[in-house]
Design a protein around this motif. Sequence first.
Motif, PDB file in Angstrom:
ATOM      1  N   VAL A  14     -33.402  47.347  10.469  1.00  0.00           N
ATOM      2  CA  VAL A  14     -34.338  48.505   9.908  1.00  0.00           C
ATOM      3  C   VAL A  14     -33.967  49.351   8.876  1.00  0.00           C
ATOM      4  CG1 VAL A  14     -35.779  48.245  11.954  1.00  0.00           C
ATOM      5  CG2 VAL A  14     -34.190  49.994  11.805  1.00  0.00           C
ATOM      6  N   GLY A  15     -33.006  48.859   8.319  1.00  0.00           N
ATOM      7  CA  GLY A  15     -32.062  49.897   7.486  1.00  0.00           C
ATOM      8  C   GLY A  15     -31.171  51.022   7.869  1.00  0.00           C
ATOM      9  N   GLY A  16     -30.882  50.687   9.344  1.00  0.00           N
ATOM     10  CA  GLY A  16     -30.039  51.998   9.792  1.00  0.00           C
ATOM     11  C   GLY A  16     -28.474  51.652   9.437  1.00  0.00           C
ATOM     12  N   GLU A  17     -28.048  50.258   9.158  1.00  0.00           N
ATOM     13  CA  GLU A  17     -26.834  49.985   8.739  1.00  0.00           C
ATOM     14  C   GLU A  17     -25.805  49.957  10.088  1.00  0.00           C
ATOM     15  OE1 GLU A  17     -25.551  51.296   5.045  1.00  0.00           O
ATOM     16  OE2 GLU A  17     -27.406  51.822   4.532  1.00  0.00           O
ATOM     17  N   GLY A  18     -26.462  49.878  11.247  1.00  0.00           N
ATOM     18  CA  GLY A  18     -25.609  50.095  12.408  1.00  0.00           C
ATOM     19  C   GLY A  18     -25.059  51.436  12.707  1.00  0.00           C
ATOM     20  N   PHE A  19     -25.721  52.711  12.265  1.00  0.00           N
ATOM     21  CA  PHE A  19     -25.155  53.914  12.265  1.00  0.00           C
ATOM     22  C   PHE A  19     -25.048  54.573  13.571  1.00  0.00           C
ATOM     23  CE2 PHE A  19     -26.007  58.551  12.404  1.00  0.00           C
ATOM     24  CZ  PHE A  19     -24.663  59.091  11.766  1.00  0.00           C
ATOM     25  N   GLY A  20     -24.059  54.837  14.106  1.00  0.00           N
ATOM     26  CA  GLY A  20     -23.703  55.494  15.270  1.00  0.00           C
ATOM     27  C   GLY A  20     -23.995  54.579  16.678  1.00  0.00           C
ATOM     28  N   THR A  21     -23.720  53.011  16.528  1.00  0.00           N
ATOM     29  CA  THR A  21     -23.758  52.404  17.620  1.00  0.00           C
ATOM     30  C   THR A  21     -22.710  51.422  17.956  1.00  0.00           C
ATOM     31  OG1 THR A  21     -24.346  50.584  15.797  1.00  0.00           O
ATOM     32  CG2 THR A  21     -26.276  51.683  16.861  1.00  0.00           C
TER      33      THR A  21
END
Length: 623
Positions: free
Chosen positions: A508-515
């Motif tokens: 969804v375009g979050g680029e794996g941020f903070g995961t």
Amino acid sequence: MTRLTTAQALVRFLSRQYTERDGERRRLIDATWGIFGHGNVAGIGQALLEYADDMPYHQGRNEQAMVHAAVGFARQSGRLAAQAVTTSIGPGATNLVTGAALATINHLPVLLLPGDTFATRPADPVLQQLEVPYAGDVSVNDCLRPVSRYFDRITRPEALIPAALAAMRVLADPVDTGAVTLALPQDVQAEAYDWPDAFFEERVWGVRRPAPDARELDEAVRAVRAARRPLLVAGGGVHHSRAEEALKEFADATGIPVASTQAGKGSLRWDHPSDVGGIGHTGTAPANELARTADLVIGVGTRYTDFTTASGTLFGDGRVRFLNLNIAAFDSHKMAGLPLVADARTGLEELTAGLRGHRAEPSYVMEYTDDKERWEYRVDACFTADDDLVHPTQPQVLGALDGLVTEDDILINAAGSLPGDLHKLWRARSRDQYHVEYGYSCMGYEIPAAIGVALAAPGRPVWALVGDGTYLMMPTEIVTAVQENIPVKVVLLQNHGYASIGGLSASVGGEGFGTGYRFPAADGTSYTGAPLPVDLAANAASLGMTVLRAKTVRDLREALAAARAADGPTCVYVETETADTVSGAPPAQAWWDVPVAETATRPSAVKAREEYDRRVTARRHRL
């Protein structure tokens, strides 16, 4: 008349309540979980000591986890038996909210007995009391109102009598059941009262099996006979009703294919000719292809969540109709369907009788049979792994377990990427082997729920499958398993992050941020550095578990076999592919609506929005 404190009267009352269905009688409240504080130690705590011979007690470590354990027990008991949970006021009570929501959403009975502030208000405020300027009768327990199917605050001893009876009615009701809360002010708990002896007489609460209305049944039979491409969707109501054999007889008689929701998986054995696997976003290709072309969907005991309907995009035939067999009228009218309000077992039996002589067209049966056979080849490919492989994929770990278990084993899971892999790939061998809590998808559910299941099914191997993210949420009840020597088997998969949400973020375009569970990058903008030096196996061992570390697939198979044979709580620890490279299972076979940023500058989000706009056009509202 018998003079007892309110708490003593409640415990004595609970010990004499029973359910009965199909001639099977069960004690309704099997045991009480508790953590004591000033709000319940002198009331409920003293009463549990006073009546220790009548009411078993389990010591918990986290209030939310105690509810999860009770929910696992209730599900394994077919909702015919439940457990109570007592806490102090304040944080002990508010920690119940998540577990209560999970129980209510999944229609599983649990009795919550939180302490409450003084009813007589001799000192105001007391320790941990919430002060609300506009209302003097509000406490933190009011947080439990929206997540409870019944709520009452017992401000006088005599008020317990109607409240306790109402609580039992809801717990035993197959439509209304869920979390039931009786908030107990700490002074009222310890107050004595002369109780009528009739309050303590044994009561049996009948669990109904309502039959369908004759008109609705006739309409349902006509709809099925008219359908050329019918598909049955089995939900959790099949299990709650113990309708698995009735479903098998329906499928045998009609040849209609059966897909299953997360809650309904295992309604048919995986190798039954009519079973086509999971449906929806985490479902199989055969089930979802049938759903896209079905002209009649027969929902049995399902709520039609967005994962089942692929957010309203899955059932694509413009002529498709829905026939909903459900004990709850609320659910039977969903999808603008024909309602068949009845118990799942009773309804299936009468529907099968009404369809006598009717079978699905042979070409249709051959179509889904061939598709299922091809899918099983894909499952085999996902499960296959070389013995010397290090860092297997998650499906390869499941494959090692699949090669070991029998129909006696029970698998518990709830959140992360495992539910998707399990729904697509797991071969359920019995009606109760597959226990995935996906109504609330609550991280931290697995280990305490496994304890509850093991208490309800002594002697059967019970597996809690957890990733590192869910393990870190709630490992505390390992101590309870060790304390009571409950031989749960924990399979702990370390992939250094939130694999499921990381994959969703990327899509969804979050680029794996903070995961990822990693150190910050050199520029400090994101957690993309080296994996954290966290040893979860050592943590489990420090809590008292026997821990078996598996480096290769060969090690994993040996460790799983040793854990299955163990007579105490055992953990199998394996490092899998990392969260940012997780792979192995077939991709999603249907869409799930997670809105994407409508405006963005990053290319990944712009591309994801374009895909979202394309997908959302397939959504249909059923009228």
